[in-house]
Design a protein around this motif. Structure first.
Motif, PDB file in Angstrom:
ATOM      1  N   GLN A  13       0.782  -1.572   0.231  1.00 16.39           N
ATOM      2  CA  GLN A  13       0.007  -0.051   0.385  1.00 16.39           C
ATOM      3  C   GLN A  13       0.834   1.088   0.111  1.00 16.39           C
ATOM      4  N   GLY A  14       2.186   1.639   0.892  1.00 17.53           N
ATOM      5  CA  GLY A  14       2.497   3.013   1.142  1.00 17.53           C
ATOM      6  C   GLY A  14       3.424   2.760   0.164  1.00 17.53           C
ATOM      7  N   LEU A  15       3.779   1.841  -0.889  1.00 21.25           N
ATOM      8  CA  LEU A  15       4.725   1.731  -1.864  1.00 21.25           C
ATOM      9  C   LEU A  15       3.800   2.176  -3.301  1.00 21.25           C
ATOM     10  N   THR A  16       2.945   1.327  -3.256  1.00 28.91           N
ATOM     11  CA  THR A  16       1.734   1.828  -4.685  1.00 28.91           C
ATOM     12  C   THR A  16       0.374   2.976  -4.285  1.00 28.91           C
ATOM     13  N   GLU A  17       0.434   3.599  -3.487  1.00 26.84           N
ATOM     14  CA  GLU A  17      -0.787   4.882  -3.418  1.00 26.84           C
ATOM     15  C   GLU A  17       0.136   6.243  -4.034  1.00 26.84           C
ATOM     16  N   GLN A  50      -4.802   1.848   4.126  1.00 27.42           N
ATOM     17  CA  GLN A  50      -4.806   3.679   3.278  1.00 27.42           C
ATOM     18  C   GLN A  50      -5.151   4.634   3.821  1.00 27.42           C
ATOM     19  N   LEU A  51      -5.379   5.153   4.801  1.00 30.25           N
ATOM     20  CA  LEU A  51      -4.900   5.551   6.104  1.00 30.25           C
ATOM     21  C   LEU A  51      -3.667   6.297   6.534  1.00 30.25           C
ATOM     22  N   GLY A  52      -3.391   5.097   6.008  1.00 30.87           N
ATOM     23  CA  GLY A  52      -1.455   5.803   6.948  1.00 30.87           C
ATOM     24  C   GLY A  52      -1.024   5.871   5.815  1.00 30.87           C
ATOM     25  N   THR A  53      -1.456   5.813   4.283  1.00 29.74           N
ATOM     26  CA  THR A  53      -0.773   6.642   3.859  1.00 29.74           C
ATOM     27  C   THR A  53      -1.146   7.979   3.530  1.00 29.74           C
ATOM     28  N   VAL A  54      -2.523   7.926   3.766  1.00 28.03           N
ATOM     29  CA  VAL A  54      -2.893   9.406   3.998  1.00 28.03           C
ATOM     30  C   VAL A  54      -2.275   9.926   5.199  1.00 28.03           C
ATOM     31  N   PHE A  55      -2.275   9.855   6.361  1.00 25.70           N
ATOM     32  CA  PHE A  55      -0.686  10.196   6.997  1.00 25.70           C
ATOM     33  C   PHE A  55       0.253  11.067   6.407  1.00 25.70           C
ATOM     34  N   ALA A  56       0.930   9.979   5.899  1.00 30.11           N
ATOM     35  CA  ALA A  56       1.694  10.042   5.420  1.00 30.11           C
ATOM     36  C   ALA A  56       2.051  11.091   4.157  1.00 30.11           C
ATOM     37  N   LEU A  57       0.774  11.385   3.333  1.00 28.80           N
ATOM     38  CA  LEU A  57       0.926  12.720   2.692  1.00 28.80           C
ATOM     39  C   LEU A  57       0.728  13.878   3.428  1.00 28.80           C
ATOM     40  N   LEU A  58      -0.299  13.774   4.300  1.00 36.07           N
ATOM     41  CA  LEU A  58      -0.374  15.107   5.382  1.00 36.07           C
ATOM     42  C   LEU A  58       0.992  15.112   6.146  1.00 36.07           C
ATOM     43  N   LEU A  59       1.378  14.645   6.660  1.00 37.21           N
ATOM     44  CA  LEU A  59       2.811  14.433   7.665  1.00 37.21           C
ATOM     45  C   LEU A  59       3.914  15.307   6.446  1.00 37.21           C
ATOM     46  N   PHE A  60       4.098  14.726   5.405  1.00 38.87           N
ATOM     47  CA  PHE A  60       5.284  15.280   4.265  1.00 38.87           C
ATOM     48  C   PHE A  60       4.483  16.427   4.128  1.00 38.87           C
ATOM     49  N   PHE A 194      -0.891  15.988  -5.148  1.00 37.14           N
ATOM     50  CA  PHE A 194      -1.053  15.921  -4.195  1.00 37.14           C
ATOM     51  C   PHE A 194      -1.842  16.260  -3.317  1.00 37.14           C
ATOM     52  N   LEU A 195      -1.233  17.692  -3.123  1.00 33.27           N
ATOM     53  CA  LEU A 195      -1.813  18.875  -2.552  1.00 33.27           C
ATOM     54  C   LEU A 195      -3.227  18.552  -2.811  1.00 33.27           C
ATOM     55  N   MET A 196      -4.235  18.290  -3.983  1.00 25.89           N
ATOM     56  CA  MET A 196      -4.834  18.947  -4.191  1.00 25.89           C
ATOM     57  C   MET A 196      -5.891  17.593  -4.148  1.00 25.89           C
ATOM     58  N   SER A 197      -5.080  16.515  -3.826  1.00 24.78           N
ATOM     59  CA  SER A 197      -6.118  14.902  -3.363  1.00 24.78           C
ATOM     60  C   SER A 197      -6.488  14.808  -2.048  1.00 24.78           C
ATOM     61  N   ALA A 198      -5.348  15.775  -1.111  1.00 27.50           N
ATOM     62  CA  ALA A 198      -5.588  14.765   0.012  1.00 27.50           C
ATOM     63  C   ALA A 198      -6.811  15.486   0.940  1.00 27.50           C
ATOM     64  N   PRO A 199      -7.514  15.945   0.545  1.00 24.66           N
ATOM     65  CA  PRO A 199      -8.900  16.666   0.967  1.00 24.66           C
ATOM     66  C   PRO A 199      -9.626  15.364   0.526  1.00 24.66           C
ATOM     67  N   ILE A 200      -9.327  15.170  -0.319  1.00 27.40           N
ATOM     68  CA  ILE A 200     -10.697  13.652  -0.649  1.00 27.40           C
ATOM     69  C   ILE A 200     -10.089  12.620  -1.048  1.00 27.40           C
ATOM     70  N   LEU A 201      -8.936  12.089   0.039  1.00 27.09           N
ATOM     71  CA  LEU A 201      -8.913  10.969   0.364  1.00 27.09           C
ATOM     72  C   LEU A 201      -8.914  11.215   2.353  1.00 27.09           C
ATOM     73  N   VAL A 234       4.940   4.877   7.020  1.00 27.60           N
ATOM     74  CA  VAL A 234       6.122   4.629   7.174  1.00 27.60           C
ATOM     75  C   VAL A 234       7.263   4.675   5.368  1.00 27.60           C
ATOM     76  N   VAL A 235       6.146   3.474   4.783  1.00 29.06           N
ATOM     77  CA  VAL A 235       6.768   3.299   3.273  1.00 29.06           C
ATOM     78  C   VAL A 235       6.323   4.569   2.766  1.00 29.06           C
ATOM     79  N   GLY A 236       5.004   5.164   2.889  1.00 31.20           N
ATOM     80  CA  GLY A 236       4.696   5.810   1.267  1.00 31.20           C
ATOM     81  C   GLY A 236       5.365   7.619   1.951  1.00 31.20           C
ATOM     82  N   TRP A 237       5.364   7.547   3.128  1.00 23.35           N
ATOM     83  CA  TRP A 237       5.746   8.969   3.490  1.00 23.35           C
ATOM     84  C   TRP A 237       7.751   8.883   1.808  1.00 23.35           C
ATOM     85  N   PHE A 238       8.183   7.523   2.131  1.00 23.56           N
ATOM     86  CA  PHE A 238       9.815   7.664   1.131  1.00 23.56           C
ATOM     87  C   PHE A 238       9.767   7.556   0.157  1.00 23.56           C
ATOM     88  N   SER A 239       7.709   6.862  -0.692  1.00 23.26           N
ATOM     89  CA  SER A 239       7.814   7.011  -1.554  1.00 23.26           C
ATOM     90  C   SER A 239       7.583   7.873  -2.096  1.00 23.26           C
TER      91      SER A 239
END
Length: 273
Positions: A13-17, A50-60, A194-201, A234-239
């Protein structure tokens, strides 16, 4: 499902989101390979990671999101809503979010029906993603940056984001394509998307999480959910970091080729059954 399964699926999930190759399709493939049953627990697990990758997006992007949010409300307070780039981006985020919200509500029943034949549809969407990425890369003008973003750019990303509500579609591939169609260079298109998709995710994750809370046995499943969530985050942030750096020097053709190959293999497997 075991903790090892949860860890592996969290990595997938983290790699491919965020990399434009479709996280949904890859989760389905890996779940089949691992023998993970397609039941309510697996559904709840998919929602949480999927919420984990949303968290990575918000954190990044937390600095960008904070600046955009504060500028947005300050602009309203001072009655100058479009005075700065960040306040304008706040409004553009709203414009990009609306098409997917409306489409998701209107097409909810159709999308749920499509999930009955997941792998076949995933293969078709992978091939479609390959076509989109190839087209936008071939015709890309690569001349614009985020500072030049307009209402039409946000609407373009929003409409392309509608494609991502269907099973097997790549959200990042669709939204990045939407930005490149408007002439953004690759890194700017990715950042803008990524910025535009944050709210919908975030909205989709919150909505699906309510269903998970109502499911029986969710608390017993908590160790698996936590393992998947943390791993995906974690993987999503690095991705995200890797993808933005990659797009500075490389094209989208490698992702298009990958989606095409995996899509064809999936179709052949489905037809051979």
């Amino acid at each position: 499902m075991t903790l090892i399964h949860a860890f592996i699926l969290g990595i997938v999930q983290g790699l491919t989101e965020f990399i434009p190759v479709s996280s949904t399709a890859h989760l389905l493939i890996v779940e089949n390979l691992l023998g993970v049953p397609s039941d309510d627990r697996t559904f709840s697990f998919s929602v949480i990671i999927q919420l984990g990758t949303v968290f990575a997006l918000l954190l990044f992007f937390w600095k960008d999101i904070w600046k955009i949010t504060t500028a947005f409300f300050l602009g309203i307070k001072n009655k100058k809503p479009f005075e700065t780039l960040n306040s304008r981006l706040g409004w553009l985020v709203l414009v990009a979010t609306l098409p997917a919200l409306v489409a998701g509500f209107l097409l909810k029943d159709i999308v749920q029906t499509m999930f009955k034949d997941q792998l076949t549809l995933a293969s078709i969407r992978l091939l479609f993603t390959a076509l989109i990425l190839t087209a936008v890369e071939y015709f890309d003008r690569r001349e614009r940056t985020l500072e030049s973003a307009t209402w039409l750019d946000a609407l373009s990303v929003g409409l392309f984001q509608v494609l991502a509500i269907f099973p097997g579609a790549s959200r990042s591939g669709s939204t990045i394509a939407g930005g490149m169609v408007r002439g953004f260079d690759r890194p700017s298109a990715a950042r803008f998307a990524f910025l535009m998709s944050a709210p919908i995710l975030l909205a989709a994750g919150a909505y699906e999480s309510l269903k998970v809370i109502d499911m029986t046995g969710t608390m017993e499943y908590l160790p698996f959910l936590i393992t998947g969530f943390v791993t995906a985050a974690v993987v999503g942030w690095f991705s995200i970091k890797w993808l933005i750096n990659f797009l500075n020097k490389h094209s989208l053709y490698v992702f298009a080729a990958y989606c095409a190959v995996v899509g064809i293999i999936l179709l052949l497997v489905q037809f051979s059954r």
